[in-house]
Design a protein around this motif. Structure first.
Motif, PDB file in Angstrom:
ATOM      1  N   GLU A   6      -8.300   5.302 -16.747  1.00  0.00           N
ATOM      2  CA  GLU A   6      -7.078   6.019 -16.398  1.00  0.00           C
ATOM      3  C   GLU A   6      -6.325   6.461 -17.645  1.00  0.00           C
ATOM      4  OE1 GLU A   6      -7.166   2.472 -13.386  1.00  0.00           O
ATOM      5  OE2 GLU A   6      -7.580   2.805 -15.513  1.00  0.00           O
ATOM      6  N   SER A   7      -5.562   7.516 -17.467  1.00  0.00           N
ATOM      7  CA  SER A   7      -4.675   7.993 -18.529  1.00  0.00           C
ATOM      8  C   SER A   7      -3.546   8.786 -17.891  1.00  0.00           C
ATOM      9  CB  SER A   7      -5.436   8.864 -19.539  1.00  0.00           C
ATOM     10  OG  SER A   7      -5.985   9.991 -18.902  1.00  0.00           O
ATOM     11  N   ARG A  38      -1.190   0.934  -6.890  1.00  0.00           N
ATOM     12  CA  ARG A  38      -0.182   0.564  -7.873  1.00  0.00           C
ATOM     13  C   ARG A  38       0.288  -0.854  -7.611  1.00  0.00           C
ATOM     14  NH1 ARG A  38       4.875   4.516  -6.064  1.00  0.00           N
ATOM     15  NH2 ARG A  38       5.423   3.425  -4.115  1.00  0.00           N
ATOM     16  N   GLN A  39       0.773  -1.468  -8.680  1.00  0.00           N
ATOM     17  CA  GLN A  39       1.275  -2.830  -8.557  1.00  0.00           C
ATOM     18  C   GLN A  39       2.479  -2.990  -9.467  1.00  0.00           C
ATOM     19  OE1 GLN A  39      -1.614  -5.931  -9.279  1.00  0.00           O
ATOM     20  NE2 GLN A  39      -0.424  -7.374  -8.064  1.00  0.00           N
ATOM     21  N   ALA A  40       3.600  -3.301  -8.861  1.00  0.00           N
ATOM     22  CA  ALA A  40       4.821  -3.584  -9.600  1.00  0.00           C
ATOM     23  C   ALA A  40       4.916  -5.082  -9.840  1.00  0.00           C
ATOM     24  CB  ALA A  40       6.024  -3.083  -8.811  1.00  0.00           C
ATOM     25  N   PRO A  41       5.647  -5.506 -10.854  1.00  0.00           N
ATOM     26  CA  PRO A  41       5.777  -6.940 -11.137  1.00  0.00           C
ATOM     27  C   PRO A  41       6.284  -7.709  -9.928  1.00  0.00           C
ATOM     28  CG  PRO A  41       6.639  -5.675 -12.960  1.00  0.00           C
ATOM     29  CD  PRO A  41       6.338  -4.690 -11.868  1.00  0.00           C
ATOM     30  N   GLY A  42       5.587  -8.774  -9.598  1.00  0.00           N
ATOM     31  CA  GLY A  42       5.994  -9.615  -8.487  1.00  0.00           C
ATOM     32  C   GLY A  42       5.647  -9.083  -7.116  1.00  0.00           C
ATOM     33  N   LYS A  43       4.947  -7.954  -7.069  1.00  0.00           N
ATOM     34  CA  LYS A  43       4.589  -7.357  -5.778  1.00  0.00           C
ATOM     35  C   LYS A  43       3.079  -7.274  -5.645  1.00  0.00           C
ATOM     36  CE  LYS A  43       8.786  -4.655  -5.055  1.00  0.00           C
ATOM     37  NZ  LYS A  43       9.321  -3.325  -4.663  1.00  0.00           N
ATOM     38  N   GLU A  44       2.631  -7.113  -4.409  1.00  0.00           N
ATOM     39  CA  GLU A  44       1.210  -6.967  -4.164  1.00  0.00           C
ATOM     40  C   GLU A  44       0.741  -5.558  -4.544  1.00  0.00           C
ATOM     41  OE1 GLU A  44       0.716 -10.080  -0.416  1.00  0.00           O
ATOM     42  OE2 GLU A  44       0.368  -7.944  -0.139  1.00  0.00           O
ATOM     43  N   GLU A  89      11.681   3.345  -8.080  1.00  0.00           N
ATOM     44  CA  GLU A  89      10.808   2.448  -7.323  1.00  0.00           C
ATOM     45  C   GLU A  89       9.331   2.813  -7.445  1.00  0.00           C
ATOM     46  OE1 GLU A  89      13.519   4.102  -6.222  1.00  0.00           O
ATOM     47  OE2 GLU A  89      13.260   4.784  -4.138  1.00  0.00           O
ATOM     48  N   ASP A  90       9.012   3.919  -8.109  1.00  0.00           N
ATOM     49  CA  ASP A  90       7.619   4.248  -8.387  1.00  0.00           C
ATOM     50  C   ASP A  90       7.113   3.525  -9.635  1.00  0.00           C
ATOM     51  OD1 ASP A  90       8.388   7.627  -7.448  1.00  0.00           O
ATOM     52  OD2 ASP A  90       7.310   6.134  -6.246  1.00  0.00           O
ATOM     53  N   THR A  91       7.990   2.845 -10.333  1.00  0.00           N
ATOM     54  CA  THR A  91       7.598   2.120 -11.531  1.00  0.00           C
ATOM     55  C   THR A  91       6.577   1.047 -11.199  1.00  0.00           C
ATOM     56  OG1 THR A  91       9.711   2.519 -12.639  1.00  0.00           O
ATOM     57  CG2 THR A  91       8.421   0.610 -13.370  1.00  0.00           C
ATOM     58  N   ALA A  92       5.427   1.104 -11.856  1.00  0.00           N
ATOM     59  CA  ALA A  92       4.334   0.172 -11.580  1.00  0.00           C
ATOM     60  C   ALA A  92       3.179   0.471 -12.525  1.00  0.00           C
ATOM     61  CB  ALA A  92       3.856   0.310 -10.134  1.00  0.00           C
ATOM     62  N   MET A  93       2.208  -0.436 -12.513  1.00  0.00           N
ATOM     63  CA  MET A  93       0.920  -0.155 -13.128  1.00  0.00           C
ATOM     64  C   MET A  93       0.078   0.554 -12.074  1.00  0.00           C
ATOM     65  SD  MET A  93      -0.768  -0.560 -15.987  1.00  0.00           S
ATOM     66  CE  MET A  93      -0.286  -2.064 -16.844  1.00  0.00           C
ATOM     67  N   TYR A  94      -0.496   1.681 -12.455  1.00  0.00           N
ATOM     68  CA  TYR A  94      -1.306   2.464 -11.535  1.00  0.00           C
ATOM     69  C   TYR A  94      -2.782   2.312 -11.886  1.00  0.00           C
ATOM     70  CZ  TYR A  94       2.775   4.703  -9.501  1.00  0.00           C
ATOM     71  OH  TYR A  94       3.948   4.931  -8.816  1.00  0.00           O
ATOM     72  N   THR A 117      -2.805   2.239 -15.851  1.00  0.00           N
ATOM     73  CA  THR A 117      -1.914   2.976 -16.741  1.00  0.00           C
ATOM     74  C   THR A 117      -0.482   2.769 -16.230  1.00  0.00           C
ATOM     75  OG1 THR A 117      -1.487   5.128 -17.784  1.00  0.00           O
ATOM     76  CG2 THR A 117      -2.142   5.174 -15.470  1.00  0.00           C
ATOM     77  N   GLN A 118       0.424   2.484 -17.147  1.00  0.00           N
ATOM     78  CA  GLN A 118       1.790   2.124 -16.760  1.00  0.00           C
ATOM     79  C   GLN A 118       2.636   3.370 -16.539  1.00  0.00           C
ATOM     80  OE1 GLN A 118       3.199  -0.965 -16.208  1.00  0.00           O
ATOM     81  NE2 GLN A 118       5.088   0.118 -15.620  1.00  0.00           N
ATOM     82  N   VAL A 119       3.371   3.356 -15.435  1.00  0.00           N
ATOM     83  CA  VAL A 119       4.350   4.401 -15.138  1.00  0.00           C
ATOM     84  C   VAL A 119       5.714   3.735 -15.026  1.00  0.00           C
ATOM     85  CG1 VAL A 119       5.151   6.067 -13.428  1.00  0.00           C
ATOM     86  CG2 VAL A 119       2.712   5.908 -13.978  1.00  0.00           C
ATOM     87  N   THR A 120       6.663   4.221 -15.803  1.00  0.00           N
ATOM     88  CA  THR A 120       8.024   3.681 -15.779  1.00  0.00           C
ATOM     89  C   THR A 120       8.995   4.821 -15.536  1.00  0.00           C
ATOM     90  OG1 THR A 120       7.397   1.948 -17.357  1.00  0.00           O
ATOM     91  CG2 THR A 120       9.749   2.379 -17.055  1.00  0.00           C
TER      92      THR A 120
END
Length: 123
Positions: A6-7, A38-44, A89-94, A117-120
Protein backbone atom coordinates in the motif's frame (compact mmCIF):
# COMPACT_ATOMS: atom_id res chain seq x y z
CA UNK A 1 4.42 -15.43 -3.42
CA UNK A 2 1.62 -12.90 -3.03
CA UNK A 3 2.68 -9.38 -2.16
CA UNK A 4 0.48 -6.38 -1.48
CA UNK A 5 2.09 -3.00 -1.01
CA UNK A 6 0.00 0.00 0.00
CA UNK A 7 0.92 3.62 -0.49
CA UNK A 8 -0.70 7.03 -0.53
CA UNK A 9 -1.53 7.57 3.10
CA UNK A 10 -0.78 10.79 4.90
CA UNK A 11 -2.13 13.62 6.99
CA UNK A 12 -4.88 15.88 5.72
CA UNK A 13 -7.40 18.29 7.11
CA UNK A 14 -11.07 17.45 7.28
CA UNK A 15 -12.70 17.85 3.89
CA UNK A 16 -9.54 16.89 2.05
CA UNK A 17 -8.82 13.96 -0.23
CA UNK A 18 -6.33 11.15 -0.52
CA UNK A 19 -5.89 8.29 -2.95
CA UNK A 20 -4.55 5.02 -1.63
CA UNK A 21 -2.88 2.51 -3.91
CA UNK A 22 -2.21 -1.18 -3.44
CA UNK A 23 0.23 -2.83 -5.82
CA UNK A 24 -0.43 -6.55 -6.04
CA UNK A 25 1.83 -9.26 -7.36
CA UNK A 26 1.98 -13.03 -7.35
CA UNK A 27 -1.78 -13.67 -7.27
CA UNK A 28 -2.99 -15.85 -10.11
CA UNK A 29 -6.61 -16.74 -9.35
CA UNK A 30 -9.05 -16.06 -12.16
CA UNK A 31 -11.63 -14.41 -9.94
CA UNK A 32 -10.93 -12.88 -6.61
CA UNK A 33 -11.90 -10.18 -4.23
CA UNK A 34 -9.78 -7.21 -3.36
CA UNK A 35 -10.67 -5.12 -0.37
CA UNK A 36 -9.73 -2.16 1.73
CA UNK A 37 -9.96 -2.48 5.50
CA UNK A 38 -9.10 -0.01 8.20
CA UNK A 39 -8.30 -0.20 11.86
CA UNK A 40 -8.26 2.67 14.31
CA UNK A 41 -6.51 2.39 17.68
CA UNK A 42 -8.59 0.37 20.10
CA UNK A 43 -11.10 -0.65 17.44
CA UNK A 44 -11.65 -3.76 15.40
CA UNK A 45 -10.55 -3.98 11.80
CA UNK A 46 -13.46 -3.10 9.54
CA UNK A 47 -14.16 -3.45 5.85
CA UNK A 48 -14.25 -0.14 4.03
CA UNK A 49 -14.79 -1.25 0.43
CA UNK A 50 -14.49 -4.38 -1.67
CA UNK A 51 -14.49 -5.20 -5.35
CA UNK A 52 -14.99 -8.61 -6.93
CA UNK A 53 -13.02 -9.09 -10.11
CA UNK A 54 -15.41 -11.74 -11.36
CA UNK A 55 -18.15 -9.24 -12.07
CA UNK A 56 -17.01 -5.89 -10.78
CA UNK A 57 -19.51 -5.72 -7.95
CA UNK A 58 -18.56 -3.43 -5.11
CA UNK A 59 -19.38 -2.95 -1.47
CA UNK A 60 -18.99 0.15 0.67
CA UNK A 61 -19.37 0.56 4.37
CA UNK A 62 -22.24 2.92 5.19
CA UNK A 63 -19.81 5.32 6.81
CA UNK A 64 -17.95 5.92 3.52
CA UNK A 65 -20.69 5.66 0.90
CA UNK A 66 -20.70 8.63 -1.40
CA UNK A 67 -17.22 9.70 -0.28
CA UNK A 68 -14.93 6.78 -1.11
CA UNK A 69 -14.51 4.96 -4.42
CA UNK A 70 -12.76 1.64 -4.93
CA UNK A 71 -11.30 0.84 -8.32
CA UNK A 72 -8.66 -1.31 -9.93
CA UNK A 73 -6.31 -1.10 -12.86
CA UNK A 74 -5.83 -4.64 -14.09
CA UNK A 75 -3.03 -3.62 -16.44
CA UNK A 76 -1.03 -2.42 -13.45
CA UNK A 77 -2.35 -4.97 -10.95
CA UNK A 78 -3.18 -2.07 -8.69
CA UNK A 79 -6.12 -1.41 -6.40
CA UNK A 80 -7.12 2.13 -5.50
CA UNK A 81 -9.23 3.84 -2.89
CA UNK A 82 -10.16 7.41 -3.67
CA UNK A 83 -11.16 9.11 -0.45
CA UNK A 84 -12.94 12.46 -0.60
CA UNK A 85 -14.54 14.65 2.04
CA UNK A 86 -12.40 13.03 4.68
CA UNK A 87 -13.50 13.22 8.30
CA UNK A 88 -11.52 12.88 11.53
CA UNK A 89 -13.28 9.56 12.13
CA UNK A 90 -11.64 8.21 8.97
CA UNK A 91 -8.31 8.29 10.79
CA UNK A 92 -6.93 4.75 10.82
CA UNK A 93 -4.39 2.38 9.37
CA UNK A 94 -5.67 1.27 5.99
CA UNK A 95 -4.91 -2.19 4.65
CA UNK A 96 -5.57 -3.88 1.34
CA UNK A 97 -6.35 -7.55 1.26
CA UNK A 98 -7.14 -10.23 -1.29
CA UNK A 99 -8.96 -13.53 -1.18
CA UNK A 100 -10.09 -16.10 -3.70
CA UNK A 101 -13.64 -16.00 -4.97
CA UNK A 102 -16.46 -13.95 -3.46
CA UNK A 103 -16.03 -10.90 -1.27
CA UNK A 104 -16.60 -10.77 2.44
CA UNK A 105 -16.45 -8.08 5.09
CA UNK A 106 -14.90 -10.50 7.57
CA UNK A 107 -11.15 -9.86 7.92
CA UNK A 108 -10.47 -13.44 9.01
CA UNK A 109 -11.48 -14.72 5.58
CA UNK A 110 -8.66 -12.84 3.86
CA UNK A 111 -5.40 -14.67 3.59
CA UNK A 112 -3.19 -11.99 2.09
CA UNK A 113 -2.62 -8.54 3.54
CA UNK A 114 -0.48 -5.54 2.89
CA UNK A 115 1.53 -3.81 5.60
CA UNK A 116 -0.87 -0.87 5.84
CA UNK A 117 -0.70 2.85 5.24
CA UNK A 118 -1.65 5.44 7.85
CA UNK A 119 -4.35 8.02 7.18
CA UNK A 120 -4.74 10.87 9.66
CA UNK A 121 -7.48 13.46 9.31
CA UNK A 122 -7.38 16.53 11.51
CA UNK A 123 -10.33 18.75 12.31
Amino acid sequence: QVQLVESGGGSVQAGGSLRLSCAASGYTASSYCMAWFRQAPGKEREAVATVYTGGGSTYYADSVKGRFTISQDNTKNTLYLQMNSLKPEDTAMYYCAVRRDYCSIRPLLYRYWGQGTQVTVSS
